[in-house]
Design an enzyme around this catalytic site. Structure first.
Site, PDB file in Angstrom:
ATOM      1  N   GLU A  70       0.523  -0.993   0.029  1.00  0.00           N
ATOM      2  CA  GLU A  70      -0.068  -0.128   0.012  1.00  0.00           C
ATOM      3  C   GLU A  70       0.589   0.852  -0.171  1.00  0.00           C
ATOM      4  O   GLU A  70       2.300   1.360   0.404  1.00  0.00           O
ATOM      5  CB  GLU A  70      -0.519   0.136   1.308  1.00  0.00           C
ATOM      6  N   HIS A 209       0.797  -1.857  10.033  1.00  0.00           N
ATOM      7  CA  HIS A 209       0.297  -0.487  10.011  1.00  0.00           C
ATOM      8  C   HIS A 209      -1.038   0.141  10.753  1.00  0.00           C
ATOM      9  O   HIS A 209      -1.965  -0.749  10.980  1.00  0.00           O
ATOM     10  CB  HIS A 209       0.936   0.332   8.420  1.00  0.00           C
ATOM     11  N   ARG A 228      -6.385  -7.763  10.749  1.00  0.00           N
ATOM     12  CA  ARG A 228      -6.562  -7.296  11.879  1.00  0.00           C
ATOM     13  C   ARG A 228      -6.264  -7.739  13.790  1.00  0.00           C
ATOM     14  O   ARG A 228      -6.231  -8.670  13.694  1.00  0.00           O
ATOM     15  CB  ARG A 228      -7.569  -6.153  12.183  1.00  0.00           C
TER      16      ARG A 228
END
Length: 356
Positions: A70, A209, A228
């Site tokens: 990303e 992140h 997550r």
């Protein structure tokens, strides 16, 4: 008639709980500006503008096998966590934040300190051990330690003492947003990065992140996979995350990604990360320019108009497409597009493509 090779995309937004509410959301404003029929609900959150889905999403949490690098380019002052801090910094936090050290444990702490005198493999192994101990801590224990830390920081700040050395203000902000969340302690393991508008950070696949505050343009590989473990209302999968992360420590400056200025176009900046999946171009055209030719590419691309009002002229079909703030345009490979400024105000455009 042949299918059009340049056309506007109809977009929608996600209403995740962590999004900004109502017209405070840049995403909601972009959508409303591009579609006059859109009405912003001032009591609802808005986040992540996406092209309209062309098929139903698979019900599994991880529906494909693609990796997910990303890039985030700041539109406003932006703050995020990205990659593991240097071991020396983490060890310092373990000394200064006993609540953090309590969750990591004595054995994992000792292993991390020892790894500082050993190779990179030993440090990565020790970091994995520390992170796993933290993320697998019992919820009750996490809440207890977090409450102790919040109380201690709050008292010190109320007494006029600075707690910057342990990111005190940030810890309180995160706890207010996600009370009792294990992710609040991640600020002591991950690099804290602050970006100015136009600055970017690149995240390789498997780099941990979190985006904390501010607006950004985000581009990523074609994947629905996100694992997550904290600071989110979404599905959490701690075990998978602990196993798959890249535990290479590095300073925060290594996560910054500077663009290259085009030698042929004074208005074009190119963010070309070390992956073949995507490249992002930023186009800033002053309002004094009446017409701008978009670079012709040998791959398809998607253009997002963040600021300005233009008419897109497509010479190949003698067509015109009006675009205002929030407009999204698909451009086929090898197509020429001219942007005619219909209002003499500066343009800010981002374009996602693949440089072949």
């Amino acid at each position: 008639m042949a299918n059009p090779r340049v056309f506007p995309l109809s977009c929608v937004v996600q209403q995740y709980a962590w999004g900004k509410v109502g017209s405070k959301s840049e995403v909601a404003c972009l959508l409303a500006c591009s579609d006059p029929l859109t009405q912003i609900s001032e009591d609802k959150p808005y986040a992540e503008e996406l092209a309209e889905k062309l098929h139903l999403q698979a019900p599994e949490h991880y529906p494909d096998a693609n990796h997910k690098p990303e890039m985030a380019i700041a539109l406003t002052p932006f703050q995020g966590l990205c990659g593991f801090r240097p071991v020396e910094e983490i060890v310092t936090f373990l000394k200064k934040v006993p609540e953090f050290q309590s969750l990591i444990g004595e054995d994992a702490t000792a292993q991390l300190k020892k790894s500082m005198n050993e190779g990179s493999g030993a440090m990565a192994s020790a970091l994995k051990n520390c992170f796993s101990h933290l993320m697998k801590s019992e919820k009750k224990v996490v809440v207890e330690q977090l409450n102790l830390l919040v109380k201690r920081i709050s008292q010190q700040i109320s007494n006029g003492n600075s707690m910057d050395d342990i990111c005190g203000e940030l810890l309180l902000q995160l706890h207010q947003q996600y009370p009792g969340d294990i992710g609040c302690f991640a600020i002591y393991l991950l690099n804290l990065i602050t970006l100015k508008p136009g600055e970017a950070m690149f995240l390789e696949a498997n780099v941990p992140h979190a985006y904390l505050k501010g607006d950004c343009v985000e581009c990523m590989a074609c994947s629905d996979n996100t694992v997550r473990a904290g600071l989110t209302p979404k599905f959490i999968d701690v075990s998978t995350l602990c196993e798959m992360l890249d535990y290479t420590p590095s300073p925060s400056k290594d996560r910054l990604f500077a663009p290259t200025l085009s030698q042929d176009d004074p208005y074009l900046s190119i963010y070309d990360p070390p992956v073949p999946d995507f490249t992002v171009m930023k186009i800033e055209v002053p309002g004094s320019v009446t017409e701008y030719k978009v670079l012709t590419l040998d791959s398809a691309s998607i253009l997002l108009l963040v600021q300005g009002t233009v008419t897109a002229i497509i010479p190949s079909v003698q067509g015109e497409i009006p675009l205002s703030r929030g407009g999204v345009l698909f451009i086929g490979a090898n197509e020429t597009v001219l942007l005619k400024l219909t209002v003499p105000k500066n343009l800010l455009i981002f374009r996602a493509c693949c440089l072949l």
